[in-house]
Design an enzyme around this catalytic site. Sequence first.
Site, PDB file in Angstrom:
ATOM      1  N   CYS A 157      18.063   1.352 -21.480  1.00 56.78           N
ATOM      2  CA  CYS A 157      18.142   2.703 -20.936  1.00 56.78           C
ATOM      3  C   CYS A 157      19.418   3.309 -21.489  1.00 56.78           C
ATOM      4  O   CYS A 157      20.510   2.769 -21.264  1.00 56.78           O
ATOM      5  CB  CYS A 157      18.202   2.614 -19.410  1.00 56.78           C
ATOM      6  SG  CYS A 157      18.587   4.166 -18.601  1.00 56.78           S
ATOM      7  N   CYS A 197      16.734   8.309 -25.597  1.00 54.74           N
ATOM      8  CA  CYS A 197      16.199   7.890 -24.296  1.00 54.74           C
ATOM      9  C   CYS A 197      15.024   6.986 -24.642  1.00 54.74           C
ATOM     10  O   CYS A 197      14.171   7.371 -25.459  1.00 54.74           O
ATOM     11  CB  CYS A 197      15.743   9.100 -23.495  1.00 54.74           C
ATOM     12  SG  CYS A 197      14.752   8.654 -22.040  1.00 54.74           S
TER      13      CYS A 197
END
Length: 208
Positions: free
Chosen positions: A69, A183
Amino acid sequence: MIGVFDSGIGGLCSFERLNKIIKDEELVYLADRGNAPYGTRTRAEIISLAKRNIAKLRTLGARKILIACCTASGIYGELDEDERAIAVPIITPAAEAALNKAGKGGKIAVISTMFTAKNHIFKNEILKKDETATVTEYGEQLLVELVELGASDSALLPREAEYLDKLCGKITLSGAAALILGCTHFSHLAEEIKKRLGSIAVIDTAAL
Ligand code: DGL
């Protein structure tokens, strides 16, 4: 055991790649969906969620943890020493790959969550390595939501395709030589994005 975590399904792309190369170790994936999205949260919240995920995976027996992440990788420096020793963030390899593609003083675009864009997580890392680079950041939180709702390279609704057309048009106009998918959720749309960007190099943070 190796642990992998994300706020949702973004890190699954990293997990699948690890699963293909690591044969002699158990892999565990933690999707913190109850607290998603991370990208609209405060720094303090993200730090506390990352700490909790690391603790959970440690309890399960993880000896290494991939922070799959970018948003949570962005606060890596604020984790405790013992947490940093076990956790692996994903910002630096992507920044380096983009610089390799764009060349010295090159133009790099980054699409990411709001947190990552507002806090210049990739920009700061790139400029540390090449202060002459030009970095344009786009906070694309809606794209995270679309992926969580099912948008992917194999399932794209017309309105999602239109959204990608506009976004990629903007990136092409910016003159960027490389785009970082900042992302891991965006890895689910990597092929659709590549298709729209022609010769712009696409750096997938879930594939490094
Ligand atoms: N997949 C995440 C990232 O790489 C987080 C998305 C979100 O929860 O906002 O930043």
